[in-house]
Design a protein around this motif. Structure first.
Motif, short mmCIF file in Angstrom:
data_model
loop_
_atom_site.label_atom_id
_atom_site.label_comp_id
_atom_site.label_asym_id
_atom_site.label_seq_id
_atom_site.Cartn_x
_atom_site.Cartn_y
_atom_site.Cartn_z
N ARG A 213 7.38 5.94 -0.19
CA ARG A 213 5.96 5.62 -0.07
C ARG A 213 5.32 5.60 -1.45
N GLY A 214 4.57 4.52 -1.74
CA GLY A 214 3.88 4.40 -3.01
C GLY A 214 2.38 4.32 -2.83
N THR A 215 1.72 3.71 -3.78
CA THR A 215 0.26 3.65 -3.74
C THR A 215 -0.26 2.53 -2.87
N GLU A 216 0.61 1.60 -2.51
CA GLU A 216 0.15 0.42 -1.77
C GLU A 216 0.97 0.16 -0.51
N GLY A 217 1.76 1.12 -0.07
CA GLY A 217 2.53 0.91 1.15
C GLY A 217 3.79 1.74 1.16
N ALA A 218 4.61 1.51 2.18
CA ALA A 218 5.86 2.24 2.35
C ALA A 218 6.99 1.27 2.62
N SER A 219 8.18 1.66 2.21
CA SER A 219 9.37 0.85 2.53
C SER A 219 9.77 1.09 3.98
N PRO A 220 10.61 0.22 4.54
CA PRO A 220 11.19 0.54 5.85
C PRO A 220 12.05 1.79 5.74
N TRP A 221 12.31 2.44 6.87
CA TRP A 221 13.29 3.51 6.91
C TRP A 221 14.68 2.89 6.76
N SER A 222 15.44 3.28 5.74
CA SER A 222 16.84 2.89 5.63
C SER A 222 17.66 3.88 6.43
#
Length: 267
Positions: A213-222
């Motif tokens: 998770r960053g400042t502008e969103g999150a990655s999918p769960w790998s």
């Protein structure tokens, strides 16, 4: 790359320095090696470097006050989609070649008396698991070989593409469902943050998931399946502001019913 000279260290805020010092203590207790300048950085109480895939990343916001730093988004776990990294088993020949390479590299770097006599003899390799996962954030490599094996004296190894992995760090010890070591680095152009997690689990854990998770969103769960009570998972967040200290890494361990048995946020 010079691993014998410590890089310059910038001052960090006290909370961050404390977290990193604790992480280093856990890593020093692990069997795997660390660069010779790591204790120097720990003593300086201003750690700015994390090792990840042969790259070094530095904290770029160390001069910002906590109030000025961007906020990391809080995305509920259920709001992030999942993506399986599993690509299936590797052939016996692929696994054997990679296992010998992994053991040879470890033998070359091992300290005197680090392993019981005979433990690094390639003739004693007993392959336990070998499978391919998708290569996220690794230019030119669409897949990575993750495997485990044992050698003489029941010494267990976890390797990725022929390189031994540390799996001690996250978690509080043998009673945890998942223990492992995480790292991250900015890779590619345009830059994206790549997080990795090498781990061991209790037998009840069948899958391990990781997201950034960053400042502008999150990655999918790998998502990766656990084999021989171990494994390796990666995730990437293509976000220009997903830099060291401007992101967090979420880790979960699940049983065969999908129940979350372990969850941890690091960063």
């Amino acid at each position: 790359m010079n691993l014998t000279t410590p890089p310059p260290v910038e001052p960090l805020d006290p909370d961050y320095a404390t977290d990193v010092r604790r992480d280093l203590v856990r890593r020093v207790r692990a069997k795997r090696r660390l660069p010779t300048w790591t204790p120097v950085l720990a003593a300086a109480c201003g750690i700015a470097i994390i090792i990840a895939g042969g790259l070094f990343i530095t904290r770029k916001d160390s001069l910002l006050s906590p109030a000025d730093r961007p906020s990391i988004v809080q995305v509920p776990a259920a709001k992030s989609p999942t993506q399986s990294l599993d690509l299936g088993p590797a052939s016996g020949n692929e696994a054997s070649v990679a296992a010998v390479a992994c053991l040879a590299e470890e033998a070359a770097a091992a300290k005197p008396n680090q392993y019981p006599e005979g433990s690094l003899d390639p003739a004693t390799i007993q392959l336990k698991s070998a499978r391919w996962i998708k290569g996220l954030g690794t230019p030119g490599r669409e897949r990575e070989l993750v495997q485990s094996f044992m050698t003489a004296n029941s010494v267990w190894f976890l390797c990725v593409d022929g390189r031994a992995q540390s799996y001690e760090g996250v978690g509080d010890g043998a009673t945890d469902d998942v223990v492992g070591s995480w790292s991250w680095a900015n890779v590619g152009s345009p830059s994206m943050l790549r997080a990795t997690f090498a781990f061991r689990t209790l037998a009840i854990v069948t899958k391990v998931e990781l997201r950034v998770r960053g400042t502008e969103g999150a990655s999918p769960w790998s998502v990766v399946s656990v084999a021989d009570r171990g494994g390796y998972v990666t995730a990437v967040l293509p976000d220009a502001r997903a830099q060291h200290a401007w992101a967090e890494v979420d880790i979960r361990g699940l049983d065969k019913t999908g129940k979350v048995l372990f969850e941890k946020t690091v960063g």
